[in-house]
Scaffold this motif. Structure first.
Motif, PDB file in Angstrom:
ATOM      1  N   LEU A   1     -45.738  16.983  33.544  1.00 29.69           N
ATOM      2  CA  LEU A   1     -45.167  15.888  32.656  1.00 29.69           C
ATOM      3  C   LEU A   1     -45.260  16.655  31.271  1.00 29.69           C
ATOM      4  CD1 LEU A   1     -44.004  13.312  32.277  1.00 29.69           C
ATOM      5  CD2 LEU A   1     -46.365  12.313  31.723  1.00 29.69           C
ATOM      6  N   ASN A   2     -46.169  17.208  30.845  1.00 24.17           N
ATOM      7  CA  ASN A   2     -46.303  17.875  29.292  1.00 24.17           C
ATOM      8  C   ASN A   2     -45.113  18.986  29.233  1.00 24.17           C
ATOM      9  OD1 ASN A   2     -48.285  16.024  28.850  1.00 24.17           O
ATOM     10  ND2 ASN A   2     -49.981  17.806  29.223  1.00 24.17           N
ATOM     11  N   ALA A   3     -45.071  19.736  30.338  1.00 26.10           N
ATOM     12  CA  ALA A   3     -44.118  20.811  30.362  1.00 26.10           C
ATOM     13  C   ALA A   3     -42.625  20.466  30.487  1.00 26.10           C
ATOM     14  CB  ALA A   3     -44.579  21.910  31.301  1.00 26.10           C
ATOM     15  N   GLY A   4     -42.458  18.948  30.751  1.00 22.20           N
ATOM     16  CA  GLY A   4     -41.099  18.722  31.050  1.00 22.20           C
ATOM     17  C   GLY A   4     -40.427  19.349  32.431  1.00 22.20           C
TER      18      GLY A   4
ATOM     19  N   ARG B   1     -37.390  10.774  26.085  1.00 21.72           N
ATOM     20  CA  ARG B   1     -37.313   9.890  24.934  1.00 21.72           C
ATOM     21  C   ARG B   1     -38.534  10.132  23.792  1.00 21.72           C
ATOM     22  NH1 ARG B   1     -37.147   3.308  24.718  1.00 21.72           N
ATOM     23  NH2 ARG B   1     -37.720   3.050  22.469  1.00 21.72           N
ATOM     24  N   TYR B   2     -39.654  10.559  24.491  1.00 22.36           N
ATOM     25  CA  TYR B   2     -40.765  10.536  23.610  1.00 22.36           C
ATOM     26  C   TYR B   2     -41.368  12.293  23.714  1.00 22.36           C
ATOM     27  CZ  TYR B   2     -41.153   5.661  24.032  1.00 22.36           C
ATOM     28  OH  TYR B   2     -40.772   4.338  23.936  1.00 22.36           O
ATOM     29  N   GLY B   3     -41.106  12.983  24.749  1.00 19.71           N
ATOM     30  CA  GLY B   3     -41.868  14.156  24.699  1.00 19.71           C
ATOM     31  C   GLY B   3     -43.338  13.924  24.734  1.00 19.71           C
ATOM     32  N   PRO B   4     -43.788  13.547  25.744  1.00 19.60           N
ATOM     33  CA  PRO B   4     -45.265  12.868  25.767  1.00 19.60           C
ATOM     34  C   PRO B   4     -45.967  14.451  25.868  1.00 19.60           C
ATOM     35  CG  PRO B   4     -44.359  12.524  27.807  1.00 19.60           C
ATOM     36  CD  PRO B   4     -43.221  13.185  27.019  1.00 19.60           C
ATOM     37  N   THR B   5     -47.364  14.311  25.425  1.00 17.92           N
ATOM     38  CA  THR B   5     -48.318  15.161  25.789  1.00 17.92           C
ATOM     39  C   THR B   5     -49.417  14.321  26.305  1.00 17.92           C
ATOM     40  OG1 THR B   5     -47.831  16.761  24.084  1.00 17.92           O
ATOM     41  CG2 THR B   5     -50.178  16.902  25.093  1.00 17.92           C
ATOM     42  N   VAL B   6     -49.810  14.162  27.595  1.00 18.11           N
ATOM     43  CA  VAL B   6     -50.848  13.427  28.188  1.00 18.11           C
ATOM     44  C   VAL B   6     -52.379  14.290  28.653  1.00 18.11           C
ATOM     45  CG1 VAL B   6     -49.304  11.914  29.037  1.00 18.11           C
ATOM     46  CG2 VAL B   6     -50.125  13.510  30.745  1.00 18.11           C
ATOM     47  N   GLY B   7     -53.270  13.532  28.499  1.00 15.30           N
ATOM     48  CA  GLY B   7     -54.507  14.433  29.173  1.00 15.30           C
ATOM     49  C   GLY B   7     -55.207  13.437  30.071  1.00 15.30           C
TER      50      GLY B   7
ATOM     51  N   TYR C   1     -59.385   6.924  35.570  1.00  9.73           N
ATOM     52  CA  TYR C   1     -59.591   7.770  34.591  1.00  9.73           C
ATOM     53  C   TYR C   1     -59.124   7.135  33.423  1.00  9.73           C
ATOM     54  CZ  TYR C   1     -55.010   8.770  36.072  1.00  9.73           C
ATOM     55  OH  TYR C   1     -53.614   8.696  36.696  1.00  9.73           O
ATOM     56  N   VAL C   2     -59.050   7.688  32.219  1.00 12.22           N
ATOM     57  CA  VAL C   2     -58.538   7.554  31.092  1.00 12.22           C
ATOM     58  C   VAL C   2     -57.464   8.458  30.888  1.00 12.22           C
ATOM     59  CG1 VAL C   2     -58.876   7.461  28.395  1.00 12.22           C
ATOM     60  CG2 VAL C   2     -60.760   6.325  30.025  1.00 12.22           C
ATOM     61  N   GLN C   3     -56.149   8.020  30.422  1.00 13.88           N
ATOM     62  CA  GLN C   3     -55.334   9.029  30.302  1.00 13.88           C
ATOM     63  C   GLN C   3     -54.949   8.873  28.840  1.00 13.88           C
ATOM     64  OE1 GLN C   3     -51.807   8.692  32.873  1.00 13.88           O
ATOM     65  NE2 GLN C   3     -50.277   9.641  31.426  1.00 13.88           N
ATOM     66  N   THR C   4     -54.886   9.878  28.125  1.00 12.93           N
ATOM     67  CA  THR C   4     -54.697   9.942  26.709  1.00 12.93           C
ATOM     68  C   THR C   4     -53.078  10.252  26.664  1.00 12.93           C
ATOM     69  OG1 THR C   4     -55.338  12.391  26.440  1.00 12.93           O
ATOM     70  CG2 THR C   4     -56.604  10.657  25.819  1.00 12.93           C
ATOM     71  N   ILE C   5     -52.543   9.690  25.484  1.00 15.19           N
ATOM     72  CA  ILE C   5     -51.026   9.917  25.524  1.00 15.19           C
ATOM     73  C   ILE C   5     -50.627  10.099  23.790  1.00 15.19           C
ATOM     74  CG2 ILE C   5     -48.732   8.769  25.732  1.00 15.19           C
ATOM     75  CD1 ILE C   5     -50.570   6.876  27.758  1.00 15.19           C
ATOM     76  N   ALA C   6     -50.074  11.071  23.614  1.00 10.90           N
ATOM     77  CA  ALA C   6     -49.487  11.588  22.304  1.00 10.90           C
ATOM     78  C   ALA C   6     -48.052  11.741  22.565  1.00 10.90           C
ATOM     79  CB  ALA C   6     -50.076  12.678  21.631  1.00 10.90           C
ATOM     80  N   VAL C   7     -47.063  11.418  21.445  1.00  7.99           N
ATOM     81  CA  VAL C   7     -45.742  11.627  21.532  1.00  7.99           C
ATOM     82  C   VAL C   7     -45.414  12.517  20.536  1.00  7.99           C
ATOM     83  CG1 VAL C   7     -45.273   9.724  23.038  1.00  7.99           C
ATOM     84  CG2 VAL C   7     -45.204   9.481  20.392  1.00  7.99           C
TER      85      VAL C   7
ATOM     86  N   SER D   1     -52.396   4.897  22.391  1.00  8.49           N
ATOM     87  CA  SER D   1     -52.790   6.196  22.612  1.00  8.49           C
ATOM     88  C   SER D   1     -53.318   6.582  23.777  1.00  8.49           C
ATOM     89  CB  SER D   1     -53.462   6.754  21.517  1.00  8.49           C
ATOM     90  OG  SER D   1     -54.650   6.148  21.386  1.00  8.49           O
ATOM     91  N   ALA D   2     -53.814   5.540  24.536  1.00  6.34           N
ATOM     92  CA  ALA D   2     -54.678   5.810  26.059  1.00  6.34           C
ATOM     93  C   ALA D   2     -54.562   4.743  26.806  1.00  6.34           C
ATOM     94  CB  ALA D   2     -56.036   6.208  25.417  1.00  6.34           C
ATOM     95  N   ALA D   3     -54.510   5.095  28.111  1.00 11.11           N
ATOM     96  CA  ALA D   3     -54.443   3.853  29.045  1.00 11.11           C
ATOM     97  C   ALA D   3     -55.810   3.937  29.956  1.00 11.11           C
ATOM     98  CB  ALA D   3     -53.335   3.995  29.782  1.00 11.11           C
ATOM     99  N   GLN D   4     -56.079   3.051  30.583  1.00 12.18           N
ATOM    100  CA  GLN D   4     -57.200   2.990  31.472  1.00 12.18           C
ATOM    101  C   GLN D   4     -56.285   2.860  32.847  1.00 12.18           C
ATOM    102  OE1 GLN D   4     -60.689   3.461  31.472  1.00 12.18           O
ATOM    103  NE2 GLN D   4     -60.570   3.676  33.582  1.00 12.18           N
ATOM    104  N   VAL D   5     -56.330   3.774  34.050  1.00 13.07           N
ATOM    105  CA  VAL D   5     -55.508   3.985  34.990  1.00 13.07           C
ATOM    106  C   VAL D   5     -56.309   4.251  36.164  1.00 13.07           C
ATOM    107  CG1 VAL D   5     -53.650   5.302  35.611  1.00 13.07           C
ATOM    108  CG2 VAL D   5     -53.745   5.054  33.455  1.00 13.07           C
TER     109      VAL D   5
END
Length: 143
Positions: free
Chosen positions: A46-49, A78-84, A102-108, A116-120
């Motif tokens: 996802l980060n690399a598209g 749309r966002y060009g996300p970087t997730v961790g 897990y916790v997924q961090t999200i930056a755009v 900026s994060a989600a419990q998933v």
């Protein structure tokens, strides 16, 4: 005498690796690590598209396969996300399937998200070539 040798052999075998016959469905540590690696590969794609790499991490038999790919494609555009991914924990497991929380961090890179994060929680299934994401539930969003 043969019975003593058999029992001794079983005891020595059990000393090499803990064996709990009552929990035969539990996956090995190696299998669990491979499932976590699939989550990380999914995030890296996802980060690399890279939609081709992303597709390889999703269960092709999942009814959500097409939606997941289209959603990822729209999110990347749309966002060009970087997730961790961090704080991975085992929620449940059975032979051939496990659920990881897990916790997924999200930056755009473009636009703005109110979190900026989600419990998933993600369900992974064992396929022909390894673990694959079958479904994902977002439990909560964090600012």
């Amino acid at each position: 005498m043969k019975a003593i040798a058999l029992v001794s052999s079983l005891c020595l075998l059990a000393a090499c690796e803990p064996v709990d016959f009552a929990k035969r469905n539990e996956l090995s540590l190696v299998e669990r690590a491979a499932a976590v690696d699939t989550l990380r590969l999914n995030a890296a794609a996802l980060n690399a598209g890279d939609l081709d790499a992303l597709e390889r991490t999703i269960d092709e038999n999942s009814p959500l396969f097409e939606d997941a790919v289209h959603s990822a494609q729209a999110t990347i555009a749309r966002y060009g996300p970087t997730v961790g991914i961090r704080d991975v924990r085992l929620v449940s497991e059975k032979r051939g399937e496990l659920v990881l929380g897990y916790v997924q961090t999200i930056a755009v890179a473009r636009g703005h998200l109110p979190f900026s994060a989600a419990q998933v929680e993600t369900t992974l299934v064992r396929g022909r070539t390894g673990w694959a994401v079958s479904s994902t539930r977002v439990l909560s969003l964090k600012p």
